[in-house]
Design a protein around this motif. Structure first.
Motif, short mmCIF file in Angstrom:
data_model
loop_
_atom_site.label_atom_id
_atom_site.label_comp_id
_atom_site.label_asym_id
_atom_site.label_seq_id
_atom_site.Cartn_x
_atom_site.Cartn_y
_atom_site.Cartn_z
N ARG A 74 0.67 -1.24 0.22
CA ARG A 74 -0.55 0.24 0.67
C ARG A 74 0.35 1.29 -0.46
NH1 ARG A 74 -2.43 -2.06 5.29
NH2 ARG A 74 -0.59 -2.75 5.87
N HIS A 75 0.38 2.39 -0.56
CA HIS A 75 0.89 3.84 -1.03
C HIS A 75 -0.46 4.82 0.44
CE1 HIS A 75 4.29 2.42 -2.86
NE2 HIS A 75 2.93 1.68 -3.75
N THR A 76 -0.12 4.80 1.44
CA THR A 76 -1.03 5.91 2.31
C THR A 76 -0.18 6.87 3.44
OG1 THR A 76 -3.04 5.82 4.06
CG2 THR A 76 -1.00 4.55 4.40
N LYS A 77 -0.84 7.43 2.95
CA LYS A 77 -1.18 8.44 4.52
C LYS A 77 -0.55 7.71 6.62
CE LYS A 77 -1.34 13.34 2.55
NZ LYS A 77 -0.84 14.27 2.99
N ALA A 78 0.39 8.50 6.91
CA ALA A 78 0.02 7.77 7.72
C ALA A 78 1.08 8.90 9.07
CB ALA A 78 1.57 6.26 7.76
N TYR A 79 0.46 8.94 10.70
CA TYR A 79 1.27 9.56 12.18
C TYR A 79 2.67 8.34 12.63
CZ TYR A 79 -2.51 12.60 11.94
OH TYR A 79 -3.94 13.41 12.13
N PHE A 80 3.40 8.58 11.75
CA PHE A 80 4.42 8.64 12.93
C PHE A 80 4.49 8.69 13.68
CE2 PHE A 80 5.21 8.56 7.84
CZ PHE A 80 5.77 6.75 8.08
N GLY A 81 5.39 7.64 15.30
CA GLY A 81 4.88 7.95 16.45
C GLY A 81 6.06 6.93 16.87
N GLY A 82 6.34 7.11 18.46
CA GLY A 82 7.36 6.28 19.82
C GLY A 82 6.84 5.93 21.07
N ILE A 83 7.25 4.74 21.11
CA ILE A 83 7.13 4.16 21.73
C ILE A 83 8.27 4.04 23.26
CG2 ILE A 83 5.63 2.60 23.61
CD1 ILE A 83 3.60 3.97 22.85
N THR A 84 8.60 4.23 24.03
CA THR A 84 10.08 3.81 24.82
C THR A 84 9.49 2.83 26.45
OG1 THR A 84 10.62 5.91 24.49
CG2 THR A 84 11.33 5.25 26.41
N ARG A 85 9.93 1.59 26.40
CA ARG A 85 9.73 1.13 27.39
C ARG A 85 10.62 0.36 28.47
NH1 ARG A 85 5.63 -2.68 25.43
NH2 ARG A 85 5.28 -3.49 27.57
N GLN A 86 10.88 0.32 29.36
CA GLN A 86 11.29 -0.59 30.34
C GLN A 86 11.96 -1.74 30.17
OE1 GLN A 86 13.51 1.94 32.45
NE2 GLN A 86 15.38 -0.35 32.61
N GLU A 87 12.57 -2.15 29.25
CA GLU A 87 12.88 -3.74 28.89
C GLU A 87 14.30 -4.25 30.13
OE1 GLU A 87 13.15 -4.19 24.87
OE2 GLU A 87 11.23 -3.93 25.05
#
Length: 111
Positions: A74-87
């Protein structure tokens, strides 16, 4: 009615129409921005909920403006984001892409 009064009435009508147009345009722009912000927030809340199933998260973010996203399907518009977690080995960051129209999670990867 004299020609001068008629001319002034026409100018007042055009002036009021212009002001009404500007106000309506501003209200519509604000409304669209509100809906986009609300949609972004819903997408981020959804992604956070998915990560919270695996444990606590330290932080999360999402970009304000969508960008083009492409993969093999596919080719579409997207929101990009991030998550930080303790591992186990410390803080780990993940980035994601989510479809702007459907909210579907398109990609998640460690960085």
């Amino acid at each position: 009615m004299s020609k001068e009064n008629s001319s002034n009435s026409g100018l007042k009508l055009y002036g009021l129409s212009f002001v009404a147009g500007v106000l309506l345009s501003g209200a519509m722009t604000y409304g669209c921005q509100f809906v986009k912000r609300q949609r972004r927030d819903e997408i981020l809340d959804h992604v956070k909920a998915l990560f919270l199933r695996e444990g606590p998260i330290e932080g999360a973010w999402i970009e304000q403006r969508p960008a083009q996203y492409s993969d093999n399907q596919r080719h579409t518009k997207a929101y990009f984001g991030g998550i930080t977690r303790q591992e186990d080995d410390g803080l780990q960051q993940y980035e994601f892409a989510a479809d702007t129209a459907t909210g579907e999670l398109l990609d998640v990867y460690k960085i």
